[in-house]
Motif scaffolding. Sequence first.
Motif, mmCIF file in Angstrom:
data_model
loop_
_atom_site.group_PDB
_atom_site.id
_atom_site.type_symbol
_atom_site.label_atom_id
_atom_site.label_comp_id
_atom_site.label_asym_id
_atom_site.label_seq_id
_atom_site.Cartn_x
_atom_site.Cartn_y
_atom_site.Cartn_z
ATOM 1 N N PHE A 70 -23.262 -13.011 2.568
ATOM 2 C CA PHE A 70 -23.827 -11.864 3.292
ATOM 3 C C PHE A 70 -22.811 -11.283 4.275
ATOM 4 C CE2 PHE A 70 -27.241 -14.171 1.459
ATOM 5 C CZ PHE A 70 -28.121 -13.187 1.036
ATOM 6 N N ASP A 87 -22.682 -22.175 11.118
ATOM 7 C CA ASP A 87 -23.239 -23.122 10.150
ATOM 8 C C ASP A 87 -22.982 -24.534 10.675
ATOM 9 O OD1 ASP A 87 -24.067 -22.646 6.914
ATOM 10 O OD2 ASP A 87 -23.580 -24.717 7.502
ATOM 11 N N ASP A 104 -25.529 -25.368 15.481
ATOM 12 C CA ASP A 104 -26.856 -25.738 14.990
ATOM 13 C C ASP A 104 -27.854 -24.637 15.360
ATOM 14 O OD1 ASP A 104 -29.431 -26.882 14.719
ATOM 15 O OD2 ASP A 104 -28.619 -28.886 15.053
ATOM 16 N N LEU A 121 -30.955 -16.861 6.625
ATOM 17 C CA LEU A 121 -31.249 -16.665 5.202
ATOM 18 C C LEU A 121 -31.232 -17.988 4.449
ATOM 19 C CD1 LEU A 121 -29.011 -13.475 4.915
ATOM 20 C CD2 LEU A 121 -31.510 -13.564 5.182
HETATM 21 C C1 LIG Z 1 -29.179 -22.706 1.154
HETATM 22 S S1 LIG Z 1 -27.777 -22.467 2.183
HETATM 23 C C2 LIG Z 1 -27.917 -20.718 2.518
HETATM 24 C C3 LIG Z 1 -26.601 -20.067 2.865
HETATM 25 C C4 LIG Z 1 -26.665 -18.551 3.105
HETATM 26 N N1 LIG Z 1 -27.439 -18.225 4.274
HETATM 27 C C5 LIG Z 1 -27.227 -17.841 1.908
HETATM 28 O O1 LIG Z 1 -28.383 -17.414 1.965
HETATM 29 O O2 LIG Z 1 -26.514 -17.732 0.905
HETATM 30 C C6 LIG Z 1 -28.274 -23.201 3.722
HETATM 31 C C7 LIG Z 1 -27.173 -23.219 4.773
HETATM 32 O O3 LIG Z 1 -27.738 -23.541 6.055
HETATM 33 C C8 LIG Z 1 -26.906 -24.456 6.710
HETATM 34 N N2 LIG Z 1 -27.705 -25.206 7.696
HETATM 35 C C9 LIG Z 1 -28.593 -26.178 7.453
HETATM 36 N N3 LIG Z 1 -29.163 -26.600 8.596
HETATM 37 C C10 LIG Z 1 -28.615 -25.865 9.597
HETATM 38 C C11 LIG Z 1 -28.797 -25.828 11.008
HETATM 39 N N4 LIG Z 1 -29.642 -26.657 11.637
HETATM 40 N N5 LIG Z 1 -28.059 -24.945 11.721
HETATM 41 C C12 LIG Z 1 -27.186 -24.118 11.110
HETATM 42 N N6 LIG Z 1 -26.970 -24.107 9.768
HETATM 43 C C13 LIG Z 1 -27.685 -24.971 9.025
HETATM 44 C C14 LIG Z 1 -26.331 -25.317 5.574
HETATM 45 O O4 LIG Z 1 -25.176 -26.018 5.966
HETATM 46 C C15 LIG Z 1 -26.096 -24.268 4.492
HETATM 47 O O5 LIG Z 1 -24.818 -23.707 4.557
#
Ligand SMILES: C[S@@+](CC[C@H](N)C(=O)[O-])C[C@H]1O[C@@H](n2cnc3c(N)ncnc32)[C@H](O)[C@@H]1O
Length: 272
Positions: A70, A87, A104, A121
């Motif tokens: 995105f 992330d 986080d 997302l």
């Molecule tokens: C399914 S992927 C989605 C990535 C992107 N937003 C997309 O829609 O293509 C989920 C992402 O959220 C991140 N994530 C998971 N828990 C998180 C947290 N507590 N804070 C920030 N990022 C997190 C993961 O590391 C991963 O890169």
Amino acid sequence: MTDLSAAHDAAVTDRARLAGSAYNGDRDLAARQSLYQWQTPRYDLPGLVAEQLGDVRGRVVDIGCGNGKFIQRLRQDRPDLSLLGLDIAPGILAGVPGPVAVADGTRLPLAAGSVDAALALHMLYHVPDIPQAVRELARVVARGGLVVASTNSDRDKAELDDLWHRAAGDVLGVERGPARISLSARFSLEKAPAFLGEEFRQVEVIELPGTITVRDPEPVIAHMASYRAWADQQDVPFDATIDRARALVVDDIARNGAYEITCLGGILVCRR
Ligand SMILES: C[S@@+](CC[C@H](N)C(=O)[O-])C[C@H]1O[C@@H](n2cnc3c(N)ncnc32)[C@H](O)[C@@H]1O
């Protein structure tokens, strides 16, 4: 059953597993994203998000930005925006055009009201404390600002859940094997409005239904195999189940000419 889903929830939100395995690179995420090229209708998801940001000026943060799909699109379509990707997984940020930082979603390193829009997302289902992450979204977005979240329905890709049951059953020699782990269940399209409604006065749900049709099993098998970070949660040998699933999809394609998966994802557009 309750124990199984509690264990699944813990595994879906386990930070070490997310940062160190599931999202330590983008192979598995990219396999899931790329299956949508066989979907009808085809939605341009980054384009839809960019459209929602049409009136936004200034700073936009993409929380859980993953491989930057995105951010890359917004850099191209909206060079006027000041973008930041965050992330928890350092490994997946490697290829994302900066600025990016490890952070986080439940403890954002951003001042109150400091961004004009925030994206969350397909990520809130991975957060252990979803209400806290929603409060953080509301805190960092300026008054009048926008939050765009996305997730999948509880009914999304039900055929893959059924395929897993069948394949796992065949591997174990039982009629119906154990359930596949569900990543989005904790913050599904059905549950998301209530979570977001706690902090946002307006939550608009845009549903994106479609059907994926393939004549080659590999994209489907790559999607299924992208759950390898949770292989130990499945109560069935993972690789053997994937191999059996491939054989079942090959059979389905030979019989019906194609293999179909019904999809339901959606985006949630929230205003304070
Ligand atoms: C399914 S992927 C989605 C990535 C992107 N937003 C997309 O829609 O293509 C989920 C992402 O959220 C991140 N994530 C998971 N828990 C998180 C947290 N507590 N804070 C920030 N990022 C997190 C993961 O590391 C991963 O890169």
